[in-house]
Design a protein around this motif. Structure first.
Motif, PDB file in Angstrom:
ATOM      1  N   THR A  61       0.796  -1.243  -0.246  1.00 54.89           N
ATOM      2  CA  THR A  61      -0.072   0.188   0.077  1.00 54.89           C
ATOM      3  C   THR A  61       0.876   1.451  -0.030  1.00 54.89           C
ATOM      4  O   THR A  61       0.700   1.999  -0.728  1.00 54.89           O
ATOM      5  CB  THR A  61      -0.938  -0.042   1.243  1.00 54.89           C
ATOM      6  N   ASP A 157       0.593  -2.001 -10.448  1.00 59.72           N
ATOM      7  CA  ASP A 157       0.312  -2.693  -9.204  1.00 59.72           C
ATOM      8  C   ASP A 157       0.660  -4.414  -9.385  1.00 59.72           C
ATOM      9  O   ASP A 157       0.000  -5.038  -9.877  1.00 59.72           O
ATOM     10  CB  ASP A 157      -1.230  -2.582  -8.717  1.00 59.72           C
ATOM     11  N   SER A 181       4.141  -6.101  -2.987  1.00 56.40           N
ATOM     12  CA  SER A 181       4.067  -6.338  -1.481  1.00 56.40           C
ATOM     13  C   SER A 181       4.670  -7.477  -1.056  1.00 56.40           C
ATOM     14  O   SER A 181       4.769  -8.593  -1.721  1.00 56.40           O
ATOM     15  CB  SER A 181       2.487  -6.589  -1.345  1.00 56.40           C
ATOM     16  N   LYS A 186       1.679 -13.176   0.257  1.00 58.71           N
ATOM     17  CA  LYS A 186       2.289 -12.871  -1.268  1.00 58.71           C
ATOM     18  C   LYS A 186       3.267 -13.984  -1.656  1.00 58.71           C
ATOM     19  O   LYS A 186       4.031 -14.324  -0.529  1.00 58.71           O
ATOM     20  CB  LYS A 186       2.840 -11.417  -1.444  1.00 58.71           C
TER      21      LYS A 186
HETATM   22  C1  LIG Z   1      -1.524  -7.050  -1.242  1.00 55.56           C
HETATM   23  C2  LIG Z   1      -1.992  -6.137  -2.346  1.00 55.56           C
HETATM   24  C3  LIG Z   1      -1.686  -4.847  -2.130  1.00 55.56           C
HETATM   25  C4  LIG Z   1      -1.173  -4.303  -0.833  1.00 55.56           C
HETATM   26  O1  LIG Z   1      -0.120  -4.617  -0.472  1.00 55.56           O
HETATM   27  P1  LIG Z   1       0.054  -4.550   1.209  1.00 55.56           P
HETATM   28  O2  LIG Z   1       1.264  -5.023   1.372  1.00 55.56           O
HETATM   29  O3  LIG Z   1      -0.839  -5.522   1.849  1.00 55.56           O
HETATM   30  O4  LIG Z   1      -0.166  -3.237   1.639  1.00 55.56           O
HETATM   31  C5  LIG Z   1      -2.159  -3.869  -3.190  1.00 55.56           C
HETATM   32  N1  LIG Z   1      -2.589  -4.407  -4.449  1.00 55.56           N
HETATM   33  C6  LIG Z   1      -2.736  -5.695  -4.705  1.00 55.56           C
HETATM   34  C7  LIG Z   1      -3.251  -6.149  -5.962  1.00 55.56           C
HETATM   35  C8  LIG Z   1      -2.569  -6.869  -3.430  1.00 55.56           C
HETATM   36  O5  LIG Z   1      -3.002  -7.742  -3.837  1.00 55.56           O
END
Ligand SMILES: *Cc1c(COP(=O)(O)O)cnc(C)c1O
Length: 383
Positions: A61, A157, A181, A186
């Motif tokens: 994020t 993203d 992330s 993940k």
């Molecule tokens: C997990 C995720 C985020 C955010 O990542 P965080 O580390 O949880 O803040 C943003 N975009 C997508 C598509 C994600 O899967």
């Protein structure tokens, strides 16, 4: 024996001693912020992604928010993105003061449909933010052409797509910046929060580094207003250990996906994920489409098989975005996917026989489906 959507404990067993030694080193050094682990993580990931700069930050994020801040996106601006993604994508756009402008998705890849981007571009469009959902890159060739024609930067993203490629180019190496992330679930998961920005633009990299540390250019001298977006050294040390698993774990995910593809090919009621030509997907999720999705999910759960719904409510229909004026029916492809999608366990610790068990359970559900199953489930639900 249950089959979970994740098995992080088993993944940890593989690197336990390594991780403990790495944490011990940080503890002995008492350098918890910055330092050599951060630098090493940044240079290793820049190399892996194929970019010249990587900036470690506090979460995925944070990476998205920081990338938007670096491009000076703010009030009155628009950013084009997909409504079929994790909330953070659009949440960060909103937090800058800009307006998320949604575009429907491709029915087969679940990624933003490039053909629908151009008509959403206005003179306020300041960025395009494709999401590489489930670990498959969006159509970056097509999106790149549109962005170049209109001179609009792309922020990727890539939170779900570390190691994914489109052609020879990695996720995070296509746009002006890529956002990753390290959330524990993940594909490269830390033991807490973490994230990263990738870029080939030296000026952007410098700006991100400044903004990560309250916009500070020299000590206690602030060029712009940033924030505390730093990753801590302990997390970096752990991620360096996790990085040793990424190649083999990605291969395992791809092998599991391939086996599902084969086993589910004969189950007519199920649509398996479609990977577009030239794409090297890393299967953050293996997501099928089917009718009776919720009944199937309950059936699997009764057999102790985990599954997930990503995502049940598209972002244009979220209560917090009511002011944007979208309504049901605006993005029919996305809305249909939200009711029919189901993600199956595909994690690297899954054995071949577990994949077979899951696939067999799905086949059994649809074999017995018809009216009998539907009535039984409906009867139970109705009490
Ligand atoms: C997990 C995720 C985020 C955010 O990542 P965080 O580390 O949880 O803040 C943003 N975009 C997508 C598509 C994600 O899967």
């Amino acid at each position: 024996m249950s089959i979970g959507l994740l098995d992080l404990k088993s993944e940890y067993e593989g690197i336990k001693d390594d991780v403990r030694a790495a944490i011990d080193q940080v503890l002995s050094s008492q350098q918890f912020i910055g330092g050599k682990q951060i630098q090493e993580l940044e240079s290793r990931l820049a190399e892996l992604i194929g970019v010249t700069h990587a900036i470690a930050v506090g979460s995925g994020t944070d990476a998205i928010l920081l990338a938007l801040m670096a491009l000076e996106v703010g009030a009155g601006d628009e950013v084009i993105t997909t409504p079929f993604t994790f909330f953070a994508t659009a949440g960060c756009i909103h937090r800058t003061g800009a307006r998320p402008v949604f575009v429907d998705i491709d029915p087969e890849t679940f990624n933003i449909d490039p053909q629908k981007i151009e008509s959403a571009i206005t003179d306020r469009t300041r960025a395009i933010m494709p999401v590489h959902l489930f670990g498959q890159c969006a159509d970056m060739t097509a999106i790149g052409e549109i962005a170049a024609r209109h001179r609009i930067p792309i922020i990727e993203d890539a939170a779900q797509a570390i190691m994914a490629r489109s052609g020879d180019t990695h996720a995070g190496a296509w746009g002006a910046m890529g956002c990753f992330s390290f959330y524990p679930t993940k594909n490269l998961g830390g033991f807490g929060e973490g994230g990263l920005i990738s870029t080939n633009d030296e000026a952007m990299a410098m700006r991100c580094r400044q903004l990560r540390n309250h916009g500070q250019s020299d000590q206690y001298f602030h060029e712009r207003v940033g924030g505390n977006f730093r990753l801590d050294s302990m997390q970096a040390a752990i991620l360096l250990c996790r990085l040793k698993q990424i190649e083999s774990h990605t291969r395992r995910r791809r092998d599991n996906a391939k086996l599902y593809d084969e086993l589910l090919a004969g189950v007519g009621a199920v649509t398996t994920p479609r990977i577009a030509p030239g794409q090297h997907a890393v299967y953050h999720q293996y997501s099928i489409l089917c009718d009776q999705r919720d009944d199937l999910r309950q059936y699997l759960s009764d057999k102790s098989i985990g599954s997930g719904v990503y995502y049940p409510l598209p972002l244009h229909l979220q209560p917090c975005f009511r002011h944007l004026g979208y309504k049901t029916g605006d993005f029919p492809v996305c809305e249909a996917a939200a009711t029919r999608i189901l993600s199956l366990p595909v994690h690297p610790m899954l054995s071949e026989s577990q994949v077979r068990t899951v696939a067999a359970a799905i086949a059994a559900f649809f074999d017995s489906a018809g009216s009998g199953r539907a009535a039984a489930v409906a009867g139970r639900a109705g009490g």
